[in-house]
Design an enzyme around this catalytic site. Sequence first.
Site, mmCIF file in Angstrom:
data_model
loop_
_atom_site.group_PDB
_atom_site.id
_atom_site.type_symbol
_atom_site.label_atom_id
_atom_site.label_comp_id
_atom_site.label_asym_id
_atom_site.label_seq_id
_atom_site.Cartn_x
_atom_site.Cartn_y
_atom_site.Cartn_z
ATOM 1 N N ASP A 59 0.794 -1.116 0.177
ATOM 2 C CA ASP A 59 0.130 0.072 -0.002
ATOM 3 C C ASP A 59 0.730 1.296 -0.164
ATOM 4 O OD1 ASP A 59 -1.638 1.988 0.761
ATOM 5 O OD2 ASP A 59 -3.140 0.464 1.135
ATOM 6 N N GLN A 84 -6.278 6.697 -5.490
ATOM 7 C CA GLN A 84 -7.980 7.071 -5.454
ATOM 8 C C GLN A 84 -8.445 7.828 -6.696
ATOM 9 O OE1 GLN A 84 -11.208 7.511 -5.987
ATOM 10 N NE2 GLN A 84 -10.940 9.433 -4.869
ATOM 11 N N SER A 85 -8.716 7.134 -7.756
ATOM 12 C CA SER A 85 -8.636 7.962 -9.074
ATOM 13 C C SER A 85 -9.882 8.312 -9.540
ATOM 14 C CB SER A 85 -8.113 6.812 -10.200
ATOM 15 O OG SER A 85 -8.995 6.100 -10.535
ATOM 16 N N THR A 126 -2.069 14.432 -13.993
ATOM 17 C CA THR A 126 -3.455 14.394 -14.476
ATOM 18 C C THR A 126 -3.771 15.645 -14.927
ATOM 19 O OG1 THR A 126 -5.764 14.388 -14.192
ATOM 20 C CG2 THR A 126 -4.562 14.328 -12.240
ATOM 21 N N GLU A 128 -6.680 16.961 -14.813
ATOM 22 C CA GLU A 128 -7.370 17.499 -13.790
ATOM 23 C C GLU A 128 -6.672 18.582 -13.059
ATOM 24 O OE1 GLU A 128 -10.767 16.867 -12.802
ATOM 25 O OE2 GLU A 128 -10.899 15.812 -14.477
ATOM 26 N N TYR A 150 -9.378 15.427 -5.770
ATOM 27 C CA TYR A 150 -8.514 14.787 -6.357
ATOM 28 C C TYR A 150 -7.591 15.856 -7.051
ATOM 29 C CZ TYR A 150 -6.850 11.720 -10.528
ATOM 30 O OH TYR A 150 -6.304 11.080 -11.369
ATOM 31 N N LYS A 154 -3.409 15.349 -6.383
ATOM 32 C CA LYS A 154 -2.740 15.147 -7.599
ATOM 33 C C LYS A 154 -1.544 16.180 -8.039
ATOM 34 C CE LYS A 154 -3.482 10.964 -9.418
ATOM 35 N NZ LYS A 154 -2.578 9.994 -9.623
ATOM 36 N N HIS A 180 -8.170 8.936 -20.327
ATOM 37 C CA HIS A 180 -7.902 7.970 -21.385
ATOM 38 C C HIS A 180 -8.638 6.751 -20.928
ATOM 39 C CE1 HIS A 180 -4.381 8.236 -18.556
ATOM 40 N NE2 HIS A 180 -4.244 6.839 -18.394
HETATM 41 P P1 NDP Z 1 -7.338 3.070 -11.676
HETATM 42 O O1 NDP Z 1 -8.615 3.532 -10.437
HETATM 43 O O2 NDP Z 1 -8.166 1.961 -12.641
HETATM 44 O O3 NDP Z 1 -6.307 2.061 -10.739
HETATM 45 C C1 NDP Z 1 -5.723 2.620 -9.698
HETATM 46 C C2 NDP Z 1 -5.096 1.516 -9.124
HETATM 47 O O4 NDP Z 1 -4.508 2.212 -7.609
HETATM 48 C C3 NDP Z 1 -5.940 0.524 -8.637
HETATM 49 O O5 NDP Z 1 -5.262 -0.869 -8.976
HETATM 50 C C4 NDP Z 1 -6.385 0.626 -7.146
HETATM 51 O O6 NDP Z 1 -6.616 -0.451 -6.360
HETATM 52 C C5 NDP Z 1 -5.021 1.087 -6.709
HETATM 53 N N1 NDP Z 1 -4.665 1.775 -5.447
HETATM 54 C C6 NDP Z 1 -5.712 2.503 -4.665
HETATM 55 N N2 NDP Z 1 -5.362 2.680 -3.474
HETATM 56 C C7 NDP Z 1 -4.076 2.192 -3.045
HETATM 57 C C8 NDP Z 1 -3.196 2.296 -2.282
HETATM 58 N N3 NDP Z 1 -3.500 2.861 -1.220
HETATM 59 N N4 NDP Z 1 -2.124 1.571 -2.349
HETATM 60 C C9 NDP Z 1 -1.699 0.991 -3.462
HETATM 61 N N5 NDP Z 1 -2.570 1.071 -4.598
HETATM 62 C C10 NDP Z 1 -3.612 1.653 -4.309
HETATM 63 O O7 NDP Z 1 -6.790 4.106 -12.319
HETATM 64 P P2 NDP Z 1 -6.114 4.469 -13.981
HETATM 65 O O8 NDP Z 1 -5.399 3.072 -14.028
HETATM 66 O O9 NDP Z 1 -7.236 4.709 -14.680
HETATM 67 O O10 NDP Z 1 -4.897 5.532 -13.527
HETATM 68 C C11 NDP Z 1 -3.725 5.081 -13.118
HETATM 69 C C12 NDP Z 1 -3.261 6.365 -12.674
HETATM 70 O O11 NDP Z 1 -3.156 7.564 -13.547
HETATM 71 C C13 NDP Z 1 -3.876 6.907 -11.371
HETATM 72 O O12 NDP Z 1 -2.955 7.535 -10.497
HETATM 73 C C14 NDP Z 1 -4.901 7.916 -11.936
HETATM 74 O O13 NDP Z 1 -5.093 9.045 -10.958
HETATM 75 C C15 NDP Z 1 -4.157 8.499 -12.989
HETATM 76 N N6 NDP Z 1 -4.749 9.410 -14.104
HETATM 77 C C16 NDP Z 1 -5.708 8.572 -14.809
HETATM 78 C C17 NDP Z 1 -6.038 9.102 -15.896
HETATM 79 C C18 NDP Z 1 -7.233 8.448 -16.744
HETATM 80 O O14 NDP Z 1 -7.979 9.014 -17.503
HETATM 81 N N7 NDP Z 1 -7.558 6.960 -16.550
HETATM 82 C C19 NDP Z 1 -5.836 10.604 -16.385
HETATM 83 C C20 NDP Z 1 -4.796 11.058 -15.558
HETATM 84 C C21 NDP Z 1 -4.243 10.231 -14.668
HETATM 85 P P3 NDP Z 1 -8.248 -0.733 -6.071
HETATM 86 O O15 NDP Z 1 -8.857 -0.713 -7.296
HETATM 87 O O16 NDP Z 1 -8.124 -2.137 -5.243
HETATM 88 O O17 NDP Z 1 -8.488 0.215 -5.114
HETATM 89 P P1 GDP Z 2 -12.973 12.916 -14.789
HETATM 90 O O1 GDP Z 2 -12.549 13.816 -16.019
HETATM 91 O O2 GDP Z 2 -11.665 12.316 -14.326
HETATM 92 O O3 GDP Z 2 -13.751 13.512 -13.947
HETATM 93 O O4 GDP Z 2 -13.691 11.347 -15.666
HETATM 94 P P2 GDP Z 2 -15.209 10.988 -15.622
HETATM 95 O O5 GDP Z 2 -15.512 10.029 -16.602
HETATM 96 O O6 GDP Z 2 -15.626 10.667 -14.029
HETATM 97 O O7 GDP Z 2 -16.107 12.375 -15.953
HETATM 98 C C1 GDP Z 2 -15.732 13.128 -16.949
HETATM 99 C C2 GDP Z 2 -16.867 14.106 -17.154
HETATM 100 O O8 GDP Z 2 -18.158 13.600 -17.302
HETATM 101 C C3 GDP Z 2 -17.203 14.880 -16.115
HETATM 102 O O9 GDP Z 2 -17.141 16.441 -16.408
HETATM 103 C C4 GDP Z 2 -18.236 14.580 -15.268
HETATM 104 O O10 GDP Z 2 -19.080 15.581 -14.664
HETATM 105 C C5 GDP Z 2 -19.152 14.086 -16.602
HETATM 106 N N1 GDP Z 2 -20.262 13.101 -16.288
HETATM 107 C C6 GDP Z 2 -21.461 13.283 -16.654
HETATM 108 N N2 GDP Z 2 -22.377 12.392 -16.435
HETATM 109 C C7 GDP Z 2 -21.597 11.614 -15.517
HETATM 110 C C8 GDP Z 2 -21.562 10.287 -14.787
HETATM 111 O O11 GDP Z 2 -22.740 9.969 -14.847
HETATM 112 N N3 GDP Z 2 -20.535 9.910 -14.261
HETATM 113 C C9 GDP Z 2 -19.308 10.361 -14.407
HETATM 114 N N4 GDP Z 2 -18.235 9.580 -14.003
HETATM 115 N N5 GDP Z 2 -19.194 11.448 -14.902
HETATM 116 C C10 GDP Z 2 -20.067 12.138 -15.643
#
Ligand code: NDP
Ligand code: GDP
Length: 332
Positions: A59, A84-85, A126, A128, A150, A154, A180
């Site tokens: 962790d 916590q994404s 990110t 964000e 969040y 970050k 992505h």
């Molecule tokens: P996910 O939420 O799919 O993956 C995050 C992972 O982190 C999960 O495996 C989760 O496990 C694990 N995790 C959560 N808490 C802990 C902890 N305390 N210690 C170790 N592991 C932990 O995210 P993505 O794969 O989509 O994204 C990867 C990274 O990129 C993240 O940091 C995200 O914030 C960042 N990011 C993602 C973007 C996107 O669009 N996907 C855009 C920009 C940045 P569990 O599920 O069991 O909690």
């Molecule tokens: P984010 O860009 O990391 O917040 O990715 P999300 O996929 O969670 O959200 C992308 C955008 O979609 C944000 O502006 C949200 O407010 C919008 N959105 C609209 N409806 C929804 C919904 O039902 N769920 C989520 N997750 N986002 C939503």
Amino acid sequence: MNKTALITGVTGQDGAYLAQLLLGKGYRVVGMAPRRGSDTLWRLRELEVLDRIEVVYGDVTDMGSLLGLLARFEPDEVYNLAAQSFVGASWDQPVHTADVNAVGAVNILEAIRQRRPQARFYQASTSEMFGAARAERQSEATPFYPRSPYGVSKLYAHWITVNYRESFGLHASSGILFNHESPLRGIEFVTRKVSDGVARIKLGLADSVTLGNLDARRDWGYAGDYVDAMWRMLQQDEPADYVIATGTSTAVRDMCRIAFAHAGLDWERHVRVAPSFLRPAEVDYLCGDASVAQQRLGWRPRASLVELIAMMVDADLRRHTHGAGAPRTRQH
Ligand code: NDP
Ligand code: GDP
């Protein structure tokens, strides 16, 4: 000798794709995952990489587990993807979000500094962080203005990465990745919520999907393309920060249109809106400028949004038809 990579958050979307990419390049891949009560390995199974990597419990909030992993595996590269994404949940769990995303990042950097300073480090930053964006297209030079717990968490992780690079000379890079997605995206994110909804409606399992803000615009790319950028950053002689994006911004409502049309459905007949899905503060518009990454890393996105959404809808149609794969969790 083969390189060793340590991936935190290996059970997430990007962790699974990155593990697959690195295995293809001959790496030994060690994946850290927190111990959970339920099965979180489905993505690794779906990409058929579970048996080829070493998954270890740990962790990022537990400095002891990080020091132990660095000493045991002596990684050449460390990718910090743990988070916590989900932005929406970060208002419900702001302190937990800060613990994992912000303190977790400095824990890893500090552990690397103490135990493995030669390791190269990637931080999952990110778009964000741009939040209420200060430029039409956001680049490495655009000021940050996060709009959620969040995004704020970050931003700390981003700056502490820069700081450890400048203070201690670590090879630490921060990838500022725009949204992505993929068939492995968590069900709570809007693209996957929609692709899953389209599949269920198409198969007669549901009639509608309920969303929040349809006007928000995002720069959506394909996760499989984006993990390649992470790897490229760590192969550079010098560490740096890079924006990774497609350069095209699309409204949620238009993404819905694309997804429903792929299944031959009219989105306006099936999408409902509920205030409960609106956020306390919104990021209205994101559109990235990845020209630095294109020039210096030779990186370019390959999949278009239409291809990406088609891939996601098709995968969810298969899952609902065969009853296999990704577990469903509570929708947000
Ligand atoms: P996910 O939420 O799919 O993956 C995050 C992972 O982190 C999960 O495996 C989760 O496990 C694990 N995790 C959560 N808490 C802990 C902890 N305390 N210690 C170790 N592991 C932990 O995210 P993505 O794969 O989509 O994204 C990867 C990274 O990129 C993240 O940091 C995200 O914030 C960042 N990011 C993602 C973007 C996107 O669009 N996907 C855009 C920009 C940045 P569990 O599920 O069991 O909690
Ligand atoms: P984010 O860009 O990391 O917040 O990715 P999300 O996929 O969670 O959200 C992308 C955008 O979609 C944000 O502006 C949200 O407010 C919008 N959105 C609209 N409806 C929804 C919904 O039902 N769920 C989520 N997750 N986002 C939503």
